[in-house]
Design a protein around this motif. Structure first.
Motif, PDB file in Angstrom:
ATOM      1  N   GLY A 340      47.773  43.811  69.393  1.00  0.00           N
ATOM      2  CA  GLY A 340      46.497  43.170  69.708  1.00  0.00           C
ATOM      3  C   GLY A 340      45.765  42.546  68.524  1.00  0.00           C
ATOM      4  N   PHE A 341      46.376  42.588  67.341  1.00  0.00           N
ATOM      5  CA  PHE A 341      45.736  41.961  66.175  1.00  0.00           C
ATOM      6  C   PHE A 341      45.982  40.454  66.208  1.00  0.00           C
ATOM      7  N   VAL A 342      45.008  39.685  65.754  1.00  0.00           N
ATOM      8  CA  VAL A 342      45.269  38.272  65.480  1.00  0.00           C
ATOM      9  C   VAL A 342      45.631  38.209  63.997  1.00  0.00           C
ATOM     10  N   CYS A 343      46.816  37.673  63.684  1.00  0.00           N
ATOM     11  CA  CYS A 343      47.296  37.669  62.294  1.00  0.00           C
ATOM     12  C   CYS A 343      47.166  36.282  61.683  1.00  0.00           C
ATOM     13  N   TYR A 344      46.648  36.231  60.464  1.00  0.00           N
ATOM     14  CA  TYR A 344      46.616  34.974  59.714  1.00  0.00           C
ATOM     15  C   TYR A 344      47.841  34.974  58.805  1.00  0.00           C
ATOM     16  N   ARG A 345      48.827  34.219  59.234  1.00  0.00           N
ATOM     17  CA  ARG A 345      50.136  34.249  58.585  1.00  0.00           C
ATOM     18  C   ARG A 345      50.062  33.819  57.114  1.00  0.00           C
ATOM     19  N   PRO A 346      50.443  34.708  56.185  1.00  0.00           N
ATOM     20  CA  PRO A 346      50.346  34.349  54.766  1.00  0.00           C
ATOM     21  C   PRO A 346      51.449  33.386  54.327  1.00  0.00           C
ATOM     22  N   ALA A 399      49.252  45.581  53.880  1.00  0.00           N
ATOM     23  CA  ALA A 399      50.241  45.204  52.856  1.00  0.00           C
ATOM     24  C   ALA A 399      51.624  45.445  53.456  1.00  0.00           C
ATOM     25  N   PHE A 400      52.542  44.499  53.224  1.00  0.00           N
ATOM     26  CA  PHE A 400      53.890  44.704  53.782  1.00  0.00           C
ATOM     27  C   PHE A 400      54.962  44.802  52.692  1.00  0.00           C
ATOM     28  N   CYS A 401      54.553  45.217  51.491  1.00  0.00           N
ATOM     29  CA  CYS A 401      55.520  45.400  50.393  1.00  0.00           C
ATOM     30  C   CYS A 401      56.164  46.777  50.523  1.00  0.00           C
ATOM     31  N   LYS A 402      56.799  46.998  51.675  1.00  0.00           N
ATOM     32  CA  LYS A 402      57.314  48.327  51.985  1.00  0.00           C
ATOM     33  C   LYS A 402      58.747  48.232  52.494  1.00  0.00           C
ATOM     34  N   LYS A 403      59.450  49.390  52.432  1.00  0.00           N
ATOM     35  CA  LYS A 403      60.835  49.462  52.925  1.00  0.00           C
ATOM     36  C   LYS A 403      60.869  49.119  54.419  1.00  0.00           C
ATOM     37  N   PRO A 404      61.986  48.572  54.911  1.00  0.00           N
ATOM     38  CA  PRO A 404      62.084  48.306  56.346  1.00  0.00           C
ATOM     39  C   PRO A 404      61.805  49.569  57.180  1.00  0.00           C
ATOM     40  N   GLU A 405      62.267  50.730  56.696  1.00  0.00           N
ATOM     41  CA  GLU A 405      62.028  51.983  57.456  1.00  0.00           C
ATOM     42  C   GLU A 405      60.534  52.273  57.565  1.00  0.00           C
ATOM     43  N   THR A 406      59.809  51.983  56.484  1.00  0.00           N
ATOM     44  CA  THR A 406      58.365  52.232  56.503  1.00  0.00           C
ATOM     45  C   THR A 406      57.707  51.317  57.530  1.00  0.00           C
ATOM     46  N   LEU A 407      58.157  50.050  57.555  1.00  0.00           N
ATOM     47  CA  LEU A 407      57.575  49.101  58.506  1.00  0.00           C
ATOM     48  C   LEU A 407      57.971  49.459  59.941  1.00  0.00           C
ATOM     49  N   ASP A 408      59.196  49.999  60.114  1.00  0.00           N
ATOM     50  CA  ASP A 408      59.620  50.477  61.447  1.00  0.00           C
ATOM     51  C   ASP A 408      58.682  51.578  61.929  1.00  0.00           C
ATOM     52  N   GLU A 409      58.417  52.511  61.040  1.00  0.00           N
ATOM     53  CA  GLU A 409      57.548  53.639  61.392  1.00  0.00           C
ATOM     54  C   GLU A 409      56.149  53.124  61.747  1.00  0.00           C
ATOM     55  N   ALA A 410      55.669  52.138  60.966  1.00  0.00           N
ATOM     56  CA  ALA A 410      54.353  51.564  61.243  1.00  0.00           C
ATOM     57  C   ALA A 410      54.360  50.906  62.625  1.00  0.00           C
ATOM     58  N   ALA A 411      55.440  50.170  62.928  1.00  0.00           N
ATOM     59  CA  ALA A 411      55.538  49.471  64.220  1.00  0.00           C
ATOM     60  C   ALA A 411      55.488  50.487  65.366  1.00  0.00           C
ATOM     61  N   LEU A 412      56.177  51.601  65.181  1.00  0.00           N
ATOM     62  CA  LEU A 412      56.194  52.661  66.194  1.00  0.00           C
ATOM     63  C   LEU A 412      54.786  53.207  66.417  1.00  0.00           C
ATOM     64  N   ARG A 413      54.117  53.473  65.324  1.00  0.00           N
ATOM     65  CA  ARG A 413      52.759  54.026  65.437  1.00  0.00           C
ATOM     66  C   ARG A 413      51.783  53.011  66.024  1.00  0.00           C
ATOM     67  N   LEU A 414      52.017  51.717  65.732  1.00  0.00           N
ATOM     68  CA  LEU A 414      51.113  50.674  66.250  1.00  0.00           C
ATOM     69  C   LEU A 414      51.119  50.627  67.782  1.00  0.00           C
ATOM     70  N   GLU A 415      52.212  51.120  68.370  1.00  0.00           N
ATOM     71  CA  GLU A 415      52.283  51.101  69.844  1.00  0.00           C
ATOM     72  C   GLU A 415      51.219  51.986  70.485  1.00  0.00           C
ATOM     73  N   LYS A 416      50.662  52.898  69.673  1.00  0.00           N
ATOM     74  CA  LYS A 416      49.652  53.808  70.237  1.00  0.00           C
ATOM     75  C   LYS A 416      48.218  53.277  70.080  1.00  0.00           C
ATOM     76  N   VAL A 417      48.069  52.122  69.433  1.00  0.00           N
ATOM     77  CA  VAL A 417      46.718  51.590  69.209  1.00  0.00           C
ATOM     78  C   VAL A 417      46.092  51.191  70.547  1.00  0.00           C
ATOM     79  N   ARG A 418      44.869  51.631  70.739  1.00  0.00           N
ATOM     80  CA  ARG A 418      44.164  51.352  72.005  1.00  0.00           C
ATOM     81  C   ARG A 418      42.852  50.639  71.719  1.00  0.00           C
ATOM     82  N   ALA A 419      42.459  49.800  72.645  1.00  0.00           N
ATOM     83  CA  ALA A 419      41.140  49.171  72.523  1.00  0.00           C
ATOM     84  C   ALA A 419      40.062  50.205  72.856  1.00  0.00           C
ATOM     85  N   ARG A 420      38.928  50.138  72.186  1.00  0.00           N
ATOM     86  CA  ARG A 420      37.802  51.024  72.510  1.00  0.00           C
ATOM     87  C   ARG A 420      36.806  50.207  73.333  1.00  0.00           C
ATOM     88  N   ARG A 421      36.729  50.523  74.579  1.00  0.00           N
ATOM     89  CA  ARG A 421      35.836  49.734  75.453  1.00  0.00           C
ATOM     90  C   ARG A 421      34.718  50.592  75.995  1.00  0.00           C
TER      91      ARG A 421
END
Ligand code: GLN
Length: 421
Positions: A340-346, A399-421
């Motif tokens: 759900g983030f809007v990303c400004y592509r670097p 920051a994305f200066c991380k190992k692919p495994e670290t980014l995988d783990e982040a992606a997994l955790r991002l699936e739990k992000v919920r909007a606060r309404r």
């Protein structure tokens, strides 16, 4: 028993010094680094640290070896204050090779403890009280305190986020011109108070790479108003999508008014070595050398020797470096967008600024606290890159200066992000 009359007086009159009595006024005007605070929080909550920009993977083997060899060969005492000859030689060679800028390593280079010291030593060397320094905003958080500590007043010019997917961060020419023209104080003269502009390209936090046209406009203003350019180019080798890094010192009229700052940290993944440098015309270099000498005496000697080896790596090293970072960018951004983030592509550097409006949080700090505590990902609240917190209250930086495994783990955790309404 002997009693101190002063202490006796103090206890009688109940005079106790207010803690502020002992502090400099300057430190009132800034806080500790939010970026480094987020790293501490990442450790506390066992979170994936996408806050502070440092790699979690190994530095190149050949340069680690060079550092070990230097220590074994007893390069363990002070280097020359302004930098080991081998490293200064390598810096001059690289600037010639990559940017076509001729540098005299004997007179125009100061090696410092990281580009962080190079920046503050430069500002201390060139600023007088009351001077103004133009800074694009959002800005890397050090530039604010650096300006204040050197007695200068930062004057911010907005970088506006892209209006459409894949667009660029832009600034308004008129706003920049006004910042250069600005006069302050009761003793108004016909001179602008502007002493310098701080540039950072490729840019942290936006990932913007300033174009030749933009740099030429900045050049024209620097020349017209007799202003210095202090340019932080620490991400010069981290470029995407065919973008080109141009050192402003290379443009006509700028060599004599530019201080170019760079370092080993980002190009060689050695942020803990603390080796950076400033390159400037001889008179300015002399002034920076004096400040640097009394601030830190010198940068770590064995790491300077290893730095000379690092700067001699072949062109293929830099191509691979940029390629690997591009893959990491393209790994993290889709996961952020899905959440759900809007990303400004670097276009360069290794951060992505995002918009968090979709999540319905009161502000960036609340969102960052939720993300680190409940989701287990540390990011940097956008407000730490702005003078007025409200301007960054809908943004956070990853920051994305991380190992692919670290980014995988982040992606997994991002699936739990919920909007606060
Ligand atoms: N430049 C890096 C960042 O923006 C690291 C900052 C620091 O702690 N020196 O995250």
């Amino acid at each position: 028993m002997w009693a101190s009359p002063v202490l006796a007086l103090l206890s009688m009159t109940q005079v106790s010094a207010h803690p502020k009595h002992f502090l400099s006024d300057k430190v009132e005007h800034f806080t500790e680094s939010v970026i480094r605070e987020m790293t501490r929080q990442a450790m506390q909550y066992n979170a994936v640290n996408l806050a502070q920009g440092f790699p979690d993977f190994s530095a190149p083997a050949e340069i680690k070896h060079a550092a070990q060899e230097a220590i074994a060969a007893d390069v363990n005492q002070y280097a020359i204050t302004w930098g080991a000859k081998s490293l200064r030689g390598a810096i001059a060679r690289q600037m010639q090779e990559w940017q076509g800028i001729e540098v005299d390593p004997e007179k125009e280079i100061v090696v410092c403890c990281g580009s962080t010291e190079a920046m503050i030593a430069t500002l201390l060397a060139v600023c007088n009280k009351g001077d103004e320094v133009v800074v694009f905003e959002p800005f890397y958080e050090n530039y604010g305190p650096d300006s204040i500590l050197s007695g200068a007043k930062p004057r911010f010019v907005s970088l506006r986020p892209p209006q459409r997917a894949g667009g660029e961060w832009t600034f308004d020419e008129q706003e920049l011109r006004e910042a250069f023209k600005h006069q302050t104080g009761q003793h108004q003269t016909h001179h602008s108070k502007t002493k310098a502009i701080i540039l950072n390209t490729p840019n942290n936090p936006t990932g913007k790479v300033f174009s030749r046209k933009e740099l030429e406009l900045i050049r024209d203003l620097c020349v017209e108003y007799n202003v210095l350019a202090i340019t932080d180019e620490i991400y010069e080798h981290i470029l995407y999508d065919g973008s080109e890094h141009i050192s402003i010192a290379r443009l006509d009229g700028m060599r004599e008014r530019t201080i170019t700052i760079n370092g080993l940290s980002k190009s060689y993944s050695v942020t803990g070595w603390r080796v950076g440098w400033a390159v400037a015309p001889p008179a300015i270099t002399n002034a920076i050398r004096k400040v640097h000498d009394f601030l830190t005496v010198g940068a770590p000697a064995p790491f300077q020797e290893a730095g000379a080896v690092a700067l001699s790596l072949p062109a293929s090293y830099y191509r691979e470096l940029a390629d690997r970072y591009r893959m990491r960018r393209d790994h993290l951004i889709p996961a952020l967008e899905k959440a759900g983030f809007v990303c400004y592509r670097p276009r360069g550097a290794y951060y992505v600024m995002t918009d968090i409006s979709a999540f319905g949080f009161a502000n960036d700090v609340e969102f960052a606290s939720y993300l680190v505590r409940d989701i287990g990902i540390a990011c940097v609240p956008g407000s730490s890159f702005y003078k007025h917190p409200k301007d960054g209250s809908r943004q956070v930086r990853f920051a994305f200066c991380k190992k692919p495994e670290t980014l995988d783990e982040a992606a997994l955790r991002l699936e739990k992000v919920r909007a606060r309404r």
